[in-house]
Design an enzyme around this catalytic site. Structure first.
Site, PDB file in Angstrom:
ATOM      1  N   GLU A   1       0.827  -1.208   0.000  1.00  0.00           N
ATOM      2  CA  GLU A   1       0.000   0.000   0.000  1.00  0.00           C
ATOM      3  C   GLU A   1       0.859   1.254   0.000  1.00  0.00           C
ATOM      4  OE1 GLU A   1      -3.796   2.132   2.155  1.00  0.00           O
ATOM      5  OE2 GLU A   1      -3.371   0.026   2.571  1.00  0.00           O
TER       6      GLU A   1
ATOM      7  N   GLY B   1      -6.973   5.277  -1.072  1.00  0.00           N
ATOM      8  CA  GLY B   1      -7.169   3.853  -1.281  1.00  0.00           C
ATOM      9  C   GLY B   1      -8.633   3.480  -1.214  1.00  0.00           C
TER      10      GLY B   1
ATOM     11  N   HIS C   1      -0.394 -14.171  -0.299  1.00  0.00           N
ATOM     12  CA  HIS C   1       0.875 -14.481   0.362  1.00  0.00           C
ATOM     13  C   HIS C   1       1.301 -15.863  -0.124  1.00  0.00           C
ATOM     14  CE1 HIS C   1      -0.009 -10.967   2.696  1.00  0.00           C
ATOM     15  NE2 HIS C   1      -1.191 -11.488   3.017  1.00  0.00           N
TER      16      HIS C   1
ATOM     17  N   HIS D   1      -3.650   0.225 -14.468  1.00  0.00           N
ATOM     18  CA  HIS D   1      -4.565   1.207 -15.078  1.00  0.00           C
ATOM     19  C   HIS D   1      -4.334   2.558 -14.404  1.00  0.00           C
ATOM     20  CE1 HIS D   1      -8.324   3.141 -16.324  1.00  0.00           C
ATOM     21  NE2 HIS D   1      -8.555   3.383 -15.053  1.00  0.00           N
TER      22      HIS D   1
ATOM     23  N   GLY E   1      -6.291   5.979 -14.758  1.00  0.00           N
ATOM     24  CA  GLY E   1      -7.404   6.692 -15.372  1.00  0.00           C
ATOM     25  C   GLY E   1      -7.602   8.063 -14.768  1.00  0.00           C
TER      26      GLY E   1
ATOM     27  N   ARG F   1     -10.155   9.047 -12.959  1.00  0.00           N
ATOM     28  CA  ARG F   1     -10.747   8.986 -11.617  1.00  0.00           C
ATOM     29  C   ARG F   1     -10.367   7.742 -10.817  1.00  0.00           C
ATOM     30  NH1 ARG F   1     -11.209  13.604  -9.817  1.00  0.00           N
ATOM     31  NH2 ARG F   1     -12.336  15.031 -11.116  1.00  0.00           N
TER      32      ARG F   1
END
Length: 148
Positions: free
Chosen positions: A66, A86, A93, A110, A112, A114
């Protein structure tokens, strides 16, 4: 050569400085390299990141994934006008890590207007795949009061 995806200029040192005083620094995560279409970082496999069974905690792997995807996504927008948040993250795993370092590399699936989707591959010191993660980010407008 691959064209750069970065809309906001940044350095590895800048990304690491932003992470000070956060979970990133607490777990020892450091950004290592910025390529034209990827970001790489690493995290130690030590007492901070292991589960009681002595292997890398899956949650720590997700935090590394993250962190890398969020930084990459943030620098793919005009930070003066937009931000990313996020929406979803998943991880598989695949093999335990018991020590040393794990290294993650995130690349876009991707990008984009938005939304963004990022794939992060985390490997051990022998380049064996430990975890693969996919994260979706929403691209949102910054409030006018926060724009530079």
């Amino acid at each position: 050569m691959t064209e750069s995806i970065w809309k906001t200029p940044f350095t590895v040192e800048m990304a690491n400085a932003y992470g000070q005083g956060t979970a990133n620094a607490h777990l020892g995560i450091e950004v290592l390299e910025k390529g034209p279409d990827y970001l790489t970082g690493r995290m130690p496999v030590d007492a901070r990141t292991k589960q009681p069974a002595g292997i890398l905690h899956g949650g720590a792997s997700v935090l590394l994934a993250e962190t890398l995807a969020s930084w990459a996504g943030a620098f793919c927008v005009d930070v003066a006008r937009e931000s990313v948040v996020g929406q979803e993250i998943n991880a598989n795993h695949l093999r335990p890590a018991t020590g040393g370092w794990v290294t993650g590399t995130t690349r876009p699936v991707h990008i984009g207007r938005r939304s963004q989707v990022w794939e992060t591959r985390i490997v051990d010191e022998n380049d064996k795949l430990v975890c693969i993660s996919r994260m979706t980010l929403a691209v949102i407008d910054r409030p006018v009061s926060q724009r530079s």
